[in-house]
Design a protein around this motif. Structure first.
Motif, PDB file in Angstrom:
ATOM      1  N   LEU A 117       0.720  -1.287  -0.197  1.00 39.93           N
ATOM      2  CA  LEU A 117      -0.066  -0.003   0.047  1.00 39.93           C
ATOM      3  C   LEU A 117       0.879   1.300  -0.102  1.00 39.93           C
ATOM      4  O   LEU A 117       0.529   2.358  -0.595  1.00 39.93           O
ATOM      5  CB  LEU A 117      -0.835  -0.068   1.104  1.00 39.93           C
ATOM      6  CG  LEU A 117      -2.085  -0.971   1.504  1.00 39.93           C
ATOM      7  CD1 LEU A 117      -2.685  -1.146   2.550  1.00 39.93           C
ATOM      8  CD2 LEU A 117      -2.987  -1.082   0.069  1.00 39.93           C
ATOM      9  N   ASP A 118       1.874   1.344   0.880  1.00 37.38           N
ATOM     10  CA  ASP A 118       2.554   2.413   0.983  1.00 37.38           C
ATOM     11  C   ASP A 118       4.046   2.530   0.267  1.00 37.38           C
ATOM     12  O   ASP A 118       4.779   3.542   0.143  1.00 37.38           O
ATOM     13  CB  ASP A 118       2.680   2.819   2.457  1.00 37.38           C
ATOM     14  CG  ASP A 118       1.813   2.751   3.254  1.00 37.38           C
ATOM     15  OD1 ASP A 118       0.637   3.154   2.602  1.00 37.38           O
ATOM     16  OD2 ASP A 118       1.595   2.458   4.421  1.00 37.38           O
ATOM     17  N   GLY A 119       4.417   1.256  -0.383  1.00 43.29           N
ATOM     18  CA  GLY A 119       5.755   1.289  -1.066  1.00 43.29           C
ATOM     19  C   GLY A 119       5.832   1.955  -2.292  1.00 43.29           C
ATOM     20  O   GLY A 119       4.967   2.739  -2.631  1.00 43.29           O
ATOM     21  N   ALA A 120       6.764   1.838  -3.057  1.00 44.67           N
ATOM     22  CA  ALA A 120       7.378   2.210  -4.365  1.00 44.67           C
ATOM     23  C   ALA A 120       7.895   1.231  -5.248  1.00 44.67           C
ATOM     24  O   ALA A 120       8.560   0.318  -4.830  1.00 44.67           O
ATOM     25  CB  ALA A 120       8.201   3.410  -4.152  1.00 44.67           C
ATOM     26  N   GLU A 121       7.957   1.417  -6.554  1.00 43.32           N
ATOM     27  CA  GLU A 121       8.085   0.392  -7.470  1.00 43.32           C
ATOM     28  C   GLU A 121       9.704   0.773  -7.531  1.00 43.32           C
ATOM     29  O   GLU A 121      10.164   1.509  -7.549  1.00 43.32           O
ATOM     30  CB  GLU A 121       7.568   0.462  -8.714  1.00 43.32           C
ATOM     31  CG  GLU A 121       7.995  -0.301  -9.802  1.00 43.32           C
ATOM     32  CD  GLU A 121       7.575   0.059 -11.123  1.00 43.32           C
ATOM     33  OE1 GLU A 121       8.081  -0.533 -12.208  1.00 43.32           O
ATOM     34  OE2 GLU A 121       6.634   0.954 -11.273  1.00 43.32           O
ATOM     35  N   ARG A 122      10.391  -0.268  -7.476  1.00 43.49           N
ATOM     36  CA  ARG A 122      11.417  -0.517  -7.882  1.00 43.49           C
ATOM     37  C   ARG A 122      11.940  -1.433  -9.063  1.00 43.49           C
ATOM     38  O   ARG A 122      11.486  -2.471  -8.988  1.00 43.49           O
ATOM     39  CB  ARG A 122      12.518  -1.099  -6.810  1.00 43.49           C
ATOM     40  CG  ARG A 122      14.055  -0.984  -7.103  1.00 43.49           C
ATOM     41  CD  ARG A 122      14.999  -1.509  -5.572  1.00 43.49           C
ATOM     42  NE  ARG A 122      16.331  -1.607  -5.914  1.00 43.49           N
ATOM     43  CZ  ARG A 122      17.235  -1.925  -4.942  1.00 43.49           C
ATOM     44  NH1 ARG A 122      16.847  -2.587  -3.776  1.00 43.49           N
ATOM     45  NH2 ARG A 122      18.414  -2.124  -5.218  1.00 43.49           N
ATOM     46  N   ARG A 123      12.895  -0.867 -10.102  1.00 50.09           N
ATOM     47  CA  ARG A 123      13.220  -1.695 -11.260  1.00 50.09           C
ATOM     48  C   ARG A 123      14.323  -2.587 -10.985  1.00 50.09           C
ATOM     49  O   ARG A 123      15.375  -2.246 -10.403  1.00 50.09           O
ATOM     50  CB  ARG A 123      13.437  -0.854 -12.205  1.00 50.09           C
ATOM     51  CG  ARG A 123      12.557   0.133 -12.806  1.00 50.09           C
ATOM     52  CD  ARG A 123      11.117  -0.430 -13.187  1.00 50.09           C
ATOM     53  NE  ARG A 123      11.301  -1.165 -14.142  1.00 50.09           N
ATOM     54  CZ  ARG A 123      10.183  -2.106 -14.767  1.00 50.09           C
ATOM     55  NH1 ARG A 123       8.872  -1.896 -14.064  1.00 50.09           N
ATOM     56  NH2 ARG A 123      10.185  -2.608 -15.586  1.00 50.09           N
ATOM     57  N   LEU A 124      14.241  -3.946 -11.228  1.00 48.78           N
ATOM     58  CA  LEU A 124      15.014  -4.950 -10.997  1.00 48.78           C
ATOM     59  C   LEU A 124      15.552  -5.529 -12.311  1.00 48.78           C
ATOM     60  O   LEU A 124      15.064  -5.616 -13.218  1.00 48.78           O
ATOM     61  CB  LEU A 124      14.661  -6.036 -10.059  1.00 48.78           C
ATOM     62  CG  LEU A 124      14.043  -5.289  -8.693  1.00 48.78           C
ATOM     63  CD1 LEU A 124      13.239  -6.692  -7.750  1.00 48.78           C
ATOM     64  CD2 LEU A 124      15.188  -5.051  -7.605  1.00 48.78           C
ATOM     65  N   ASP A 125      16.950  -5.923 -12.253  1.00 45.74           N
ATOM     66  CA  ASP A 125      17.321  -6.755 -13.545  1.00 45.74           C
ATOM     67  C   ASP A 125      16.920  -8.121 -13.294  1.00 45.74           C
ATOM     68  O   ASP A 125      16.406  -8.743 -12.209  1.00 45.74           O
ATOM     69  CB  ASP A 125      19.018  -6.749 -13.229  1.00 45.74           C
ATOM     70  CG  ASP A 125      19.676  -5.549 -13.530  1.00 45.74           C
ATOM     71  OD1 ASP A 125      18.940  -4.529 -13.833  1.00 45.74           O
ATOM     72  OD2 ASP A 125      20.900  -5.238 -13.238  1.00 45.74           O
TER      73      ASP A 125
END
Length: 286
Positions: A117-125
């Motif tokens: 609900l409160d997090g953020a998207e992180r792009r991963l390899d």
């Protein structure tokens, strides 16, 4: 009645194994998510229903409630449908979740649901092989036990195309030994051999590293004193040998005689707790 923006609409897909092994955690996750967002809950009974539910997500953000195999299954489906880049996933880990937690997902239903609900998207390899299989965390040759995964040591370098063989200052956790005469493999990184078939090896491990490269560790088989591990990094890794098996995340594959993995930088998105360790998405970047 509370109203939620479209971006707060969630598709909660609950793996059947999670419902069987820890129904209480599943209930808690659904309660926390429903209190903070508009949720649609799907209870697929098998792989086909799972794939159908994920494919019909529409504008809803998919949230997986399940173990590491559930996460790998979802990433694999989206990759093969060429929809991975545009679909950020979120996970509430239930069951065997060492992979998810190693990626930064909190353990425990409450903490993980709040991160959704409160997090953020992180792009991963991502590592992708020549049969369209994916590796999120690490792969090991020969297959290590599920609860003792291979843990390659990253190669430090400021240049993404840098490749070197170095000596280790500290000895990492050992991988299971292979009975003599060992496994004979040719390991190439960016087309350059790290070890050839004339040198038996105890183990090989590969994982997505920082900067769009794979971190590779090769442990030569030795008699008596332990041989110095060889480390390398690069964008493609090719392993050739006679009918070898490998563990990719939580799944054993093979036997194969040749397999190539390449790194796809920032290929998939995972919702993680917001904080200093979370990389902003392009939309959030200044």
């Amino acid at each position: 009645m509370a109203t939620f923006a479209t971006s707060d609409q969630l598709l909660v897909i609950v793996d059947p194994a999670a419902r069987q092994t820890d129904g209480e955690s599943v209930r808690i996750a659904k309660d926390v998510l429903s209190a903070g967002a508009a949720t649609k809950v799907c209870l697929p009974e098998g792989p086909e229903e799972f794939a159908r539910a994920l494919g019909r997500r529409g504008s809803r953000r998919p949230v997986l409630v399940g173990d590491d195999r559930t996460l790998v299954r979802a990433v694999t489906l989206l990759h093969r449908q060429r929809e991975l880049a545009g679909c950020a996933l979120a996970v509430v880990p239930v069951g065997d979740t060492a992979l998810a937690e190693s990626l930064g997902v909190p353990g425990g239903a409450v903490a993980a649901a709040r991160a959704v609900l409160d997090g953020a998207e992180r792009r991963l390899d991502l590592l992708v092989d020549d049969s369209d299989g994916v590796v999120l965390g690490a792969l090991g040759i020969p297959p290590a036990p599920v609860r003792e995964p291979a843990a390659p040591v990253p190669v430090s370098s400021g240049r993404p195309w840098y490749r070197s063989l170095v000596r280790l200052g500290a000895r990492p956790a050992r991988l299971p030994a292979v009975p003599s005469p060992g496994t004979r493999l040719r390991v190439e990184v960016d087309g350059e051999p790290v070890v050839d078939l004339d040198q038996p090896v105890e183990a090989v491990s590969v994982a997505p590293g920082p900067g769009g490269v794979a971190s590779v560790e090769v442990r030569p088989l030795s008699v008596g004193a332990e041989a110095t591990p060889l480390l390398a990094s690069g964008r493609t890794v090719t392993v050739t040998g006679a009918d070898f098996r490998y563990r990719a995340d939580a799944t054993v594959s093979g036997p194969v005689r040749r397999r190539t993995w390449r790194v796809m930088e920032g290929a998939w998105g995972l919702t993680l707790p917001a904080g200093p360790g979370t990389r902003p998405t392009p939309e959030d970047a200044p």
